[in-house]
Design an enzyme around this catalytic site. Sequence first.
Site, PDB file in Angstrom:
ATOM      1  N   ALA A   1       0.868  -1.042   0.065  1.00  0.00           N
ATOM      2  CA  ALA A   1       0.006  -0.020  -0.036  1.00  0.00           C
ATOM      3  C   ALA A   1       0.853   1.276  -0.021  1.00  0.00           C
ATOM      4  CB  ALA A   1      -0.826  -0.111   1.164  1.00  0.00           C
ATOM      5  N   LEU A   2       1.920   1.240  -1.003  1.00  0.00           N
ATOM      6  CA  LEU A   2       2.895   2.250  -0.959  1.00  0.00           C
ATOM      7  C   LEU A   2       2.382   3.600  -1.075  1.00  0.00           C
ATOM      8  CD1 LEU A   2       5.539   0.136  -3.214  1.00  0.00           C
ATOM      9  CD2 LEU A   2       5.029   0.302  -0.720  1.00  0.00           C
TER      10      LEU A   2
ATOM     11  N   HIS B   1       6.911   5.889   1.580  1.00  0.00           N
ATOM     12  CA  HIS B   1       7.567   4.788   1.016  1.00  0.00           C
ATOM     13  C   HIS B   1       8.613   5.129  -0.178  1.00  0.00           C
ATOM     14  CE1 HIS B   1       3.956   2.428   2.702  1.00  0.00           C
ATOM     15  NE2 HIS B   1       5.115   1.947   3.389  1.00  0.00           N
TER      16      HIS B   1
ATOM     17  N   LYS C   1      11.378   7.135  10.319  1.00  0.00           N
ATOM     18  CA  LYS C   1      11.218   7.529  11.625  1.00  0.00           C
ATOM     19  C   LYS C   1      10.084   7.666  12.169  1.00  0.00           C
ATOM     20  CE  LYS C   1      15.344  10.620  11.765  1.00  0.00           C
ATOM     21  NZ  LYS C   1      15.467  12.101  11.602  1.00  0.00           N
TER      22      LYS C   1
ATOM     23  N   ARG D   1      -2.607   3.362   6.910  1.00  0.00           N
ATOM     24  CA  ARG D   1      -3.790   3.398   7.247  1.00  0.00           C
ATOM     25  C   ARG D   1      -4.642   4.680   7.481  1.00  0.00           C
ATOM     26  NH1 ARG D   1      -0.447  -0.078  11.398  1.00  0.00           N
ATOM     27  NH2 ARG D   1      -1.529  -2.306  11.445  1.00  0.00           N
TER      28      ARG D   1
END
Length: 273
Positions: free
Chosen positions: A29-30, A34, A145, A184
């Site tokens: 689910a890039l 990403h 991060k 999400r």
Amino acid sequence: MNIIRNIEEFRKEREKTNKKVGFVPTMGALHEGHLSLIKKAKEENDFVIVSIFVNPAQFLKNEDFSKYPKKEAADIEICRLAGVDILFLPDADKIYQKDEPKVVAPNIRGFVLEGFHRPGHFDGVLTVVLKLLNLAKANNAYFGKKDAQQLILITQMVKNFFIDTNIIPCDTVREKSGLALSSRNVYLSQDDKIKALSLSKSLYKAVSMIQAGDLNSKNIIKEMEKILCEVEVDYVAITDRELNDIEKIELKNTVILVAAKVGTTRLIDNMWI
Ligand code: PAF
């Protein structure tokens, strides 16, 4: 781009290159976050491997494993356009065998914050990351991060287990609104999205207090909690980079973390100070 699902084939292909390898492990689910890891991996290496594996072992029983967003066709296209050399898409039953050993997260750092609210989560993360790092044998591996505790625990595991891969921390990518990108976020309704902004707003408030010279953790957390009043807060914490709570901000050694449920979606965010 070589798309590989089979582990043995992956290992054979990996052996064929003696270039400098950058590795970006993902659950698919890039999004732009990403992509920023992949771009950094491209800049710093000569050969880039991306894995997509929704790791069942890091989801708790009541969590969203079965409905975790899957966008394989779009992900393949994103990786192709980004110039990825190998896209590794292993099957769960090939990654895990029955009755196998697993990595257990450290007693303290693994069981505070996310580890406290999601017991067992980091055992699953560390176990799969160890497997993937062993397969990719990369020079450098890239982690966001935004998953601060995950990044800290993986960095520790690599050091403790003498793994020959550098762990490269990458900055969080945000929408213009400040919302940290996350796979999400697709679960958020319009209304949730507005409420979700309180996470980044509370962190920006913390940064502005620090810039104004208030380094007292209690004061900062109190102000953050006021901004977070419309979401269901799991924790607001100020720690050093080893995840110990600290009373006073230490410049270049602090992480401010927040986790909250917005509607039915649990979000995390943080700032590294
Ligand atoms: O951050 C993630 O996407 C996952 O936790 C990771 C590191 C790919 C392990 O499954």
